[in-house]
Enzyme design. Structure first.
Site, PDB file in Angstrom:
ATOM      1  N   GLY A 151      -5.362  -4.091   7.692  1.00 38.73           N
ATOM      2  CA  GLY A 151      -6.409  -3.080   7.855  1.00 38.73           C
ATOM      3  C   GLY A 151      -7.375  -3.388   8.977  1.00 38.73           C
ATOM      4  O   GLY A 151      -7.859  -2.477   9.668  1.00 38.73           O
ATOM      5  N   GLY A 169     -10.689  -1.968   3.795  1.00 37.84           N
ATOM      6  CA  GLY A 169      -9.703  -1.958   4.882  1.00 37.84           C
ATOM      7  C   GLY A 169      -9.658  -0.603   5.578  1.00 37.84           C
ATOM      8  O   GLY A 169     -10.619   0.179   5.546  1.00 37.84           O
ATOM      9  N   ASP A 170      -8.547  -0.335   6.200  1.00 37.10           N
ATOM     10  CA  ASP A 170      -8.378   0.910   6.958  1.00 37.10           C
ATOM     11  C   ASP A 170      -8.092   2.117   6.062  1.00 37.10           C
ATOM     12  O   ASP A 170      -8.364   3.258   6.448  1.00 37.10           O
ATOM     13  CB  ASP A 170      -7.193   0.765   7.924  1.00 37.10           C
ATOM     14  CG  ASP A 170      -5.895   0.516   7.157  1.00 37.10           C
ATOM     15  OD1 ASP A 170      -5.836  -0.473   6.401  1.00 37.10           O
ATOM     16  OD2 ASP A 170      -4.956   1.328   7.282  1.00 37.10           O
ATOM     17  N   THR A 214      -0.264   1.664   7.289  1.00 34.65           N
ATOM     18  CA  THR A 214      -0.243   0.515   6.379  1.00 34.65           C
ATOM     19  C   THR A 214      -0.139  -0.766   7.191  1.00 34.65           C
ATOM     20  O   THR A 214       0.353  -0.743   8.319  1.00 34.65           O
ATOM     21  CB  THR A 214       0.937   0.626   5.382  1.00 34.65           C
ATOM     22  OG1 THR A 214       1.121  -0.646   4.741  1.00 34.65           O
ATOM     23  CG2 THR A 214       2.242   1.010   6.056  1.00 34.65           C
ATOM     24  N   GLY A 215      -0.599  -1.860   6.609  1.00 29.37           N
ATOM     25  CA  GLY A 215      -0.562  -3.131   7.316  1.00 29.37           C
ATOM     26  C   GLY A 215      -1.943  -3.763   7.333  1.00 29.37           C
ATOM     27  O   GLY A 215      -2.786  -3.455   6.491  1.00 29.37           O
ATOM     28  N   ARG A 260     -14.605  -6.186   0.465  1.00 29.36           N
ATOM     29  CA  ARG A 260     -13.881  -5.924   1.715  1.00 29.36           C
ATOM     30  C   ARG A 260     -13.258  -4.523   1.665  1.00 29.36           C
ATOM     31  O   ARG A 260     -12.649  -4.139   0.677  1.00 29.36           O
ATOM     32  CB  ARG A 260     -12.795  -6.984   1.912  1.00 29.36           C
ATOM     33  CG  ARG A 260     -11.917  -6.785   3.154  1.00 29.36           C
ATOM     34  CD  ARG A 260     -10.646  -6.037   2.835  1.00 29.36           C
ATOM     35  NE  ARG A 260      -9.717  -5.976   3.964  1.00 29.36           N
ATOM     36  CZ  ARG A 260      -8.642  -5.202   3.983  1.00 29.36           C
ATOM     37  NH1 ARG A 260      -8.366  -4.416   2.970  1.00 29.36           N
ATOM     38  NH2 ARG A 260      -7.846  -5.219   5.027  1.00 29.36           N
ATOM     39  N   THR A 309       0.844  -1.197   0.000  1.00 29.07           N
ATOM     40  CA  THR A 309       0.000   0.000   0.000  1.00 29.07           C
ATOM     41  C   THR A 309       0.878   1.245   0.000  1.00 29.07           C
ATOM     42  O   THR A 309       2.029   1.181   0.425  1.00 29.07           O
ATOM     43  CB  THR A 309      -0.859  -0.050   1.273  1.00 29.07           C
ATOM     44  OG1 THR A 309      -1.848  -1.045   1.102  1.00 29.07           O
ATOM     45  CG2 THR A 309      -1.545   1.265   1.602  1.00 29.07           C
TER      46      THR A 309
END
Ligand code: ASP
Length: 320
Positions: free
Chosen positions: A228, A204-205, A225-226, A202, A174
């Site tokens: 989510g 994510g964050d 990042t990572g 889906r 990301t």
């Protein structure tokens, strides 16, 4: 205030060939240089959008034309940004065929009274703004994605085991950016294809304000990042920004929050970049590695670094 910009190219395994690492470093370097150039004439919001747009177009990251597909092999993109001066925010989720979702997120921030628009509605807006066109994924990137897809899952097995053994492969790159301009205005932006081979729909964050990005003048700006699902449940970006008061070291705050998050969720699953209102910056991850770059009038750095050695990058970031 000395203008400064940081980008990240994702926190995760970064277990790839040296050539891929070099390409990522080159693209991140180009992005921070472009962001700083734009900031000379414009604002920190202009800078983060310019840097992210370049990285989305590069096809080298999990964003824009380089994004990983979901399990149906469909690319659904998420992006968001925030203006620390006005606390305006805009974001898009699960959009298809919008090559630069960060541009659309900016339009949502400036031209609508909403913050987050998903799917069909976002695509209708994109058409109106001339931001809708078929996403072109280059052949080399497709090959990498196909290889990884084979490496991690067979679609049928994946579907059969859902939802009991729902495991996302640790592939993430990301992108995100934070910047401060000469007026001390802060901005943050994040853009992604989401976790590789995610379920359709889906989110994510990354497009969630406070989770994947946050900016507030006088405090700071963060892009995360990572994983989510963990980042959202921890509200990582807003927590870090709210911890900043112009006195604490933002790097120390990042370490504290990311380590606390790791303790709570029982796994090191995230990373972030931060800039505070004095222009102090930091990058830290609890994943195996992270890609980060930064630029000011003093210097430019671009690194893909294992988290155990991230202090060395912090030393360079301090000299920006
Ligand atoms: N945070 C992103 C997501 O969960 C993935 C990433 O950072 O690579 O969608």
């Amino acid at each position: 205030m000395k203008p400064k910009i940081l980008v990240h190219g994702g926190a995760g395994e970064w277990n790839v060939e040296p050539k891929t690492v070099e390409q990522a470093r080159g693209e991140m370097k180009a992005a921070v240089i472009e962001g700083l150039r734009i900031m000379k004439k414009g604002s920190s919001v202009d800078a983060v959008v310019a840097a992210i747009t370049l990285m989305e177009d590069s096809g080298k990251f999990n964003a824009g034309s380089g994004a990983y597909p979901n399990i149906e092999y469909d690319i659904e993109l998420d992006a968001g940004l925030m203006d620390g001066r006005t606390l305006g925010a805009g974001a898009v989720a699960s959009v298809r065929n919008v090559p630069n979702p960060v541009e659309l997120a900016r339009k949502i921030m400036t031209d609508t009274r909403h913050v987050l628009i998903s799917g069909r509605g976002a695509e209708i807006l994109a058409k109106g703004y001339g931001l809708y066109s078929k996403l072109k994924v280059d052949k080399a990137r497709k090959d990498i994605i196909n290889r990884r897809m084979k490496q991690y899952i067979s679609k049928e097995k994946w579907i059969r085991t859902l939802p009991v053994k729902y495991r996302l492969p640790p592939v993430r790159d990301t992108i995100g950016a934070v910047a401060i301009d000469e007026n001390g205005n802060l901005a943050a932006a994040t853009s992604t294809g989401g976790t590789a081979f995610k379920l359709p729909g889906r989110i994510g964050d990354s497009p969630v304000c406070g989770a994947g990005f946050y900016a507030m003048n006088g405090k700071g700006a963060v892009s995360a990042t990572g994983e989510g699902e963990d980042i959202m449940r921890y509200s990582l970006s807003s927590r870090v920004v709210w911890d900043l008061d112009g006195r604490v070291d933002p790097y120390m705050v990042l370490i504290r929050e990311l380590q606390e998050m790791k303790r709570l969720f029982g796994r090191g699953s995230a990373g972030a970049i931060v800039l505070d209102s004095r222009g102090n910056c930091g990058a830290y991850a609890t994943t195996r590695a992270m890609a980060v770059a930064g630029c000011s009038q003093n210097a430019v750095i671009s690194e893909v670094v294992e988290s155990v050695g991230i202090d060395s990058v912090q030393e360079k970031l301090r000299r920006l």
